[in-house]
Design a protein around this motif. Structure first.
Motif, PDB file in Angstrom:
ATOM      1  N   VAL A 140     -39.239  50.093 -13.535  1.00 49.52           N
ATOM      2  CA  VAL A 140     -39.726  51.387 -14.027  1.00 49.52           C
ATOM      3  C   VAL A 140     -38.542  52.275 -14.421  1.00 49.52           C
ATOM      4  CG1 VAL A 140     -40.967  53.505 -13.396  1.00 49.52           C
ATOM      5  CG2 VAL A 140     -41.907  51.271 -12.769  1.00 49.52           C
ATOM      6  N   LEU A 141     -37.488  52.277 -13.610  1.00 46.68           N
ATOM      7  CA  LEU A 141     -36.322  53.106 -13.942  1.00 46.68           C
ATOM      8  C   LEU A 141     -35.638  52.620 -15.218  1.00 46.68           C
ATOM      9  CD1 LEU A 141     -34.976  53.713 -10.337  1.00 46.68           C
ATOM     10  CD2 LEU A 141     -35.907  55.445 -11.907  1.00 46.68           C
ATOM     11  N   VAL A 147     -38.867  54.903 -22.462  1.00 43.94           N
ATOM     12  CA  VAL A 147     -39.978  55.860 -22.440  1.00 43.94           C
ATOM     13  C   VAL A 147     -39.492  57.064 -21.637  1.00 43.94           C
ATOM     14  CG1 VAL A 147     -42.418  56.198 -21.852  1.00 43.94           C
ATOM     15  CG2 VAL A 147     -41.576  53.907 -22.407  1.00 43.94           C
ATOM     16  N   PRO A 148     -38.728  57.946 -22.278  1.00 44.89           N
ATOM     17  CA  PRO A 148     -38.075  59.025 -21.529  1.00 44.89           C
ATOM     18  C   PRO A 148     -39.008  60.171 -21.132  1.00 44.89           C
ATOM     19  CG  PRO A 148     -37.475  59.137 -23.840  1.00 44.89           C
ATOM     20  CD  PRO A 148     -38.341  57.928 -23.678  1.00 44.89           C
ATOM     21  N   HIS A 149     -40.143  59.826 -20.604  1.00 42.00           N
ATOM     22  CA  HIS A 149     -41.081  60.832 -20.110  1.00 42.00           C
ATOM     23  C   HIS A 149     -40.745  61.107 -18.643  1.00 42.00           C
ATOM     24  CE1 HIS A 149     -44.834  62.746 -18.922  1.00 42.00           C
ATOM     25  NE2 HIS A 149     -45.047  62.966 -20.214  1.00 42.00           N
ATOM     26  N   ALA A 150     -40.797  62.356 -18.257  1.00 43.17           N
ATOM     27  CA  ALA A 150     -40.441  62.746 -16.881  1.00 43.17           C
ATOM     28  C   ALA A 150     -41.266  61.995 -15.847  1.00 43.17           C
ATOM     29  CB  ALA A 150     -40.598  64.251 -16.700  1.00 43.17           C
ATOM     30  N   LEU A 155     -41.814  58.491 -11.220  1.00 45.23           N
ATOM     31  CA  LEU A 155     -42.445  57.324 -10.609  1.00 45.23           C
ATOM     32  C   LEU A 155     -41.389  56.320 -10.152  1.00 45.23           C
ATOM     33  CD1 LEU A 155     -44.904  55.606  -9.833  1.00 45.23           C
ATOM     34  CD2 LEU A 155     -44.914  54.741 -12.206  1.00 45.23           C
ATOM     35  N   GLY A 156     -40.416  56.033 -11.015  1.00 45.08           N
ATOM     36  CA  GLY A 156     -39.353  55.100 -10.659  1.00 45.08           C
ATOM     37  C   GLY A 156     -38.571  55.562  -9.447  1.00 45.08           C
ATOM     38  N   THR A 157     -38.264  56.860  -9.413  1.00 43.72           N
ATOM     39  CA  THR A 157     -37.522  57.416  -8.282  1.00 43.72           C
ATOM     40  C   THR A 157     -38.338  57.312  -6.998  1.00 43.72           C
ATOM     41  OG1 THR A 157     -36.352  58.927  -9.761  1.00 43.72           O
ATOM     42  CG2 THR A 157     -36.347  59.477  -7.408  1.00 43.72           C
TER      43      THR A 157
END
Length: 187
Positions: A140-141, A147-150, A155-157
């Motif tokens: 995801v990261l 897909v540079p959506h916040a 989610l990845g973090t």
């Protein structure tokens, strides 16, 4: 060593691991993100596939049992290094990666110290989930570069922090199981 499909897949994953950072040297972003994502997803898939094939076709081997976790750790740890760099050492990502790296080094050291006794300490289902969550978080990261959506970065973090939590739990479990082999006053 037998040249079985599971062993070949593990070796390919091991060879891919140190090449992973070179992707960001050879390509500019976002092309590097796309290539890295493809390589990481492919390597992650081989982790599941090689184990499945080894069990299903009775191709498990001592070499495979040794090389598979090394390839997993190399791929995850090197990918974490790339992710930490790509995110400019963002605090939560860096802290979670630090926990994961610490646990992997600690458990590897325990296994080395325990020698033959380390084989008695089997991989748990939770440890397999830990690896899965780590791989999904890294995926995801890496996808966030494309897909540079916040929400993707968040989610990845969160997944990486969850993976760090599972990493701590499984590391403590491994240490607790190793403790009887470490005690000086064995009776």
């Amino acid at each position: 060593m037998r040249w079985t499909l599971p062993n070949i897949l593990s070796i390919l994953r091991l060879v891919a691991a140190p090449l992973f950072p070179l992707i960001f040297v050879l390509w500019d972003r976002p092309a590097a993100d796309a290539v890295a994502l493809g390589v990481f997803v492919g390597a992650s898939a081989t982790d599941w596939v090689d184990g499945y094939i080894a069990r299903k076709w009775n191709l498990a081997s001592r070499f495979g049992a040794m090389i598979d976790p090394i390839a997993d750790k190399a791929m995850v740890l090197i990918a974490l290094m790339v992710v930490v760099a790509a995110y400019g050492m963002a605090p939560w990502i860096t802290a979670a990666a630090g926990v994961i790296v610490f646990r992997e080094v600690f458990v590897s050291g325990l296994r080395e110290f325990l020698g033959a006794a380390a084989g008695q300490l089997k991989v748990t289902r939770l440890a397999k989930w830990k690896t899965t969550v780590q791989m999904v978080a890294i995926t995801v990261l890496l996808a966030h570069g494309l897909v540079p959506h916040a929400a993707v970065g968040t989610l990845g973090t969160l997944l990486l922090v969850a993976a760090a939590g599972l990493t701590l739990i499984t590391g403590a479990d491994y240490f607790a199981k190793a403790w009887p082999h470490l005690r000086e006053d064995k009776r």
